[in-house]
Motif scaffolding. Sequence first.
Motif, PDB file in Angstrom:
ATOM      1  N   MET A  17       0.829  -1.200   0.000  1.00  0.00           N
ATOM      2  CA  MET A  17       0.000   0.000   0.000  1.00  0.00           C
ATOM      3  C   MET A  17       0.866   1.254   0.000  1.00  0.00           C
ATOM      4  SD  MET A  17      -3.097  -0.981  -0.315  1.00  0.00           S
ATOM      5  CE  MET A  17      -4.441   0.002   0.356  1.00  0.00           C
ATOM      6  N   ALA A  18       1.964   1.212   0.728  1.00  0.00           N
ATOM      7  CA  ALA A  18       2.873   2.364   0.747  1.00  0.00           C
ATOM      8  C   ALA A  18       3.424   2.594  -0.666  1.00  0.00           C
ATOM      9  CB  ALA A  18       4.001   2.121   1.747  1.00  0.00           C
ATOM     10  N   TYR A  19       3.784   1.505  -1.343  1.00  0.00           N
ATOM     11  CA  TYR A  19       4.315   1.603  -2.712  1.00  0.00           C
ATOM     12  C   TYR A  19       3.280   2.245  -3.629  1.00  0.00           C
ATOM     13  CZ  TYR A  19       6.440   0.154  -7.137  1.00  0.00           C
ATOM     14  OH  TYR A  19       7.007   0.140  -8.377  1.00  0.00           O
ATOM     15  N   ALA A  20       1.992   1.837  -3.448  1.00  0.00           N
ATOM     16  CA  ALA A  20       0.930   2.357  -4.310  1.00  0.00           C
ATOM     17  C   ALA A  20       0.474   3.750  -3.872  1.00  0.00           C
ATOM     18  CB  ALA A  20      -0.257   1.393  -4.307  1.00  0.00           C
ATOM     19  N   GLY A  21       0.992   4.212  -2.737  1.00  0.00           N
ATOM     20  CA  GLY A  21       0.625   5.541  -2.242  1.00  0.00           C
ATOM     21  C   GLY A  21      -0.764   5.580  -1.642  1.00  0.00           C
ATOM     22  N   LEU A  22      -1.171   4.486  -1.018  1.00  0.00           N
ATOM     23  CA  LEU A  22      -2.519   4.412  -0.446  1.00  0.00           C
ATOM     24  C   LEU A  22      -2.437   4.165   1.057  1.00  0.00           C
ATOM     25  CD1 LEU A  22      -4.188   2.147  -3.164  1.00  0.00           C
ATOM     26  CD2 LEU A  22      -4.510   4.605  -2.855  1.00  0.00           C
ATOM     27  N   PRO A  23      -3.440   4.652   1.816  1.00  0.00           N
ATOM     28  CA  PRO A  23      -3.427   4.451   3.266  1.00  0.00           C
ATOM     29  C   PRO A  23      -3.708   3.000   3.648  1.00  0.00           C
ATOM     30  CG  PRO A  23      -5.477   5.509   2.579  1.00  0.00           C
ATOM     31  CD  PRO A  23      -4.621   5.423   1.358  1.00  0.00           C
ATOM     32  N   PHE A  24      -3.200   2.593   4.790  1.00  0.00           N
ATOM     33  CA  PHE A  24      -3.442   1.243   5.294  1.00  0.00           C
ATOM     34  C   PHE A  24      -3.560   1.303   6.805  1.00  0.00           C
ATOM     35  CE2 PHE A  24      -1.323  -2.854   6.749  1.00  0.00           C
ATOM     36  CZ  PHE A  24      -2.482  -3.592   6.635  1.00  0.00           C
ATOM     37  N   SER A  25      -4.632   0.728   7.364  1.00  0.00           N
ATOM     38  CA  SER A  25      -4.892   0.820   8.802  1.00  0.00           C
ATOM     39  C   SER A  25      -3.997  -0.111   9.604  1.00  0.00           C
ATOM     40  CB  SER A  25      -6.355   0.459   9.078  1.00  0.00           C
ATOM     41  OG  SER A  25      -6.541  -0.929   8.894  1.00  0.00           O
TER      42      SER A  25
END
Lengths: 218, 542
Positions: free
Chosen positions: B449-457
């Motif tokens: 998710m970090a690679y895709a630039g998206l948040p993750f809980s």
Amino acid sequence: MAATHNNMKKIYLYSRFERFWHWTQSILIIMLMITGMEVHGVFKLFGFERAVDLHNTLGLSWLVLFVFIVFWLLTTGEWKQYIPTSKKLFAVARYYAVGIFKGEEHPVHKSAGAKHNPLQRLVYLGLSAILLPLQMVTGLLYWTYNDWAAYGLNFVSLETIANVHMGCAYALLAFLIVHIYMTTTGHSLTAHIGAMFSGWEEVSEDYKVEDWEVHEKS
Amino acid sequence: MRFIRRSVFALVAVVFLCGPAFGVGDDAPGIEMARQATKGKELWITADHSKFDALKQPFKSGPEVTKACLTCHTEAGHQFHKTIHWTWLDPKAEKEMGIGKGGLVLNNFCISIQSNEPRCTSCHAGYGWKNKDFDFKSEEKIDCLVCHEQTGTYKKFPAGAGNPAPAPGMLFKGNGKFYKSPEWNKVAQSVSRPTRANCGTCHFYGGGGDGVKHGDLDSSMRMPSKNLDVHMSTEGQNFECSRCHTTVKHQIAGRIYSNPAAVDRKSLLEDDLGAKIMCESCHSATPHKSEIGMKLNDHTDKVACQSCHIPTFARELPTKMWWDWSQAGKMKDGKPYVVKGEWGKPTYMSKKGDMRWEKNVIPEYYWFNGTIESITAKTIIDPGAPVKVSRPIGSSKDHKSRIMPFKVHRGKTPYDVVNKNMVIPHLFGKDKAAYWKGYDWTKATAAGMAYAGLPFSGDVGFVDTEYVYPITHMVAPKDNVLACEACHSKQSRLSSLTTFYMPGRDASRVVDAGGWFIVIASIVGVVLHALGRIFIKGRKED
């Protein structure tokens, strides 16, 4: 049995074409019922595709035959045999409900001018003027389903057409059952069916045809 | 017009009661052209690439070959750059939406290429897409050979980001196979128009293995029997993919996400420059000529040809139907393991979880207008119901929709329990965060998710998912098509499509119950009446 067998005479009641259309129509309708029930999913006989194909061909054939029947009825004046009357209607109904069991005589006798008793007239009129045309119209619509848009019939639903067509089929089947049974109520079990093949029906000589039964023909 | 036609038919039907078949031979439009295009191929090729000096240079890498190709095919590079085979993005969708496998769209196989590029992009028609830095502007990075070479020896290394194995070759631990480095000159000089084998290099092996993804495209389609595919069969028309996937300037006709393969249903008689992608392009909307053909032709407005003509898919090789990622990560003696089932296909892999394969699969049917809606890793989902990662769009009310067969791949796929969206796990890589190294969903998802630039809980769960493929290949010969009863019966294949009345399947309970009631009442009535007559007659005679 109903009639006394003493003074019987034979009268020619059903002409050749009349007998032809009766039996052809009966075969077509029975085949239509069988194939139609298969299409409806009641049983498996021909396979759906063959059943549909047969049903369509039979239905169209029936339609053409029906046109000839109506033409014949109109040109021969035989349509008058179907004019409904209330006279003796209840007497006939009472006869089949009660009198037949007591060995009474049928209140209305057949004659060339009056082939059908008042109850028959009513039933056959309903059949040939309402039920059969309704069955044909819904059948034709069902068959031409894909062209409805071109006909401007978008407001019709296939479900309604199918249900009316099916409802009529059940009514026709019920009619057929009673109709076949009623052939056994003549002076002998096969008298009526025999007449439908030969054209000749045995009737009592004593019976005096009443005026209301006869129309100008014959 | 149609009424007149029907009336004429009615008369003919009456005259011949069971009329003879309307015999029409194999002279459908397009057949002669198809023969020319497929038989005697040499007629269609005016260049022998083995004679080209540009291809006799000592090549050491793919980009060098591409550079040579571009010296003659000067426009091919920027043509190809515009195609989805290069961008892996839906050309009609906004870039930010990320529609495309190069974006944020997911599936329920290996989920997403984000952060997993070296493994996934081995199917990209380009060299070296191993991370976000890939230069999409470079024409030399295009891999011409994978689509055009004809030696059959050109193989990309499965984890090589689109590159073949470097000389002299390399072992891929994932399958234990040794991948040789290509003989560059040999493959370069072999180039020609793409064959089924070329397209199949990627499309038969989608999802990393033979038949994993499509169900109607696997290696059995390279040289299909007539029973498997009547068009591509080597005994028959021997169509190449491009025979139907009409290609203009490297743009290959076909559906792309929500862009239908064809907007209008028309035959080549109506528009001979149209794409041949629809069955109707060659067969027209009234292809049936048998006795009952008219009724069959009536179906073509509501039923896609594929629905009847592809009775089952995966007819020769199995395809993956179920993939449960939640079971991944189990170890035997502290090591990942694989269990193989029928057909030698894995039913369990520590890396991937439980999976199920099926052969001769009966498709599922949906109303389809030619577009498929896909969710992305940004879409908010309802974990209470199976998440439709992709779903066909259409309805019985829409005149552009028809009933179409689909493969539905179901599974359990990771999602963010708190944020309620599907997640992108970092599966492949040498780093510990990669799931296939560390077997830790939280770390793998955080990395992906970090690679895709998206948040993750930080909270990974698993949710039921569905992913659809229209079934359009493996067209059976006409003797093997579905019988009418397959749909027109109480056990209808279309039992899930309930918004319309279908003869043979549907019935009004009221009409049927009422109808049988009067029929049975008539029988009971006449039987009682007859018994009455017999009984009373008998008593009188006593």
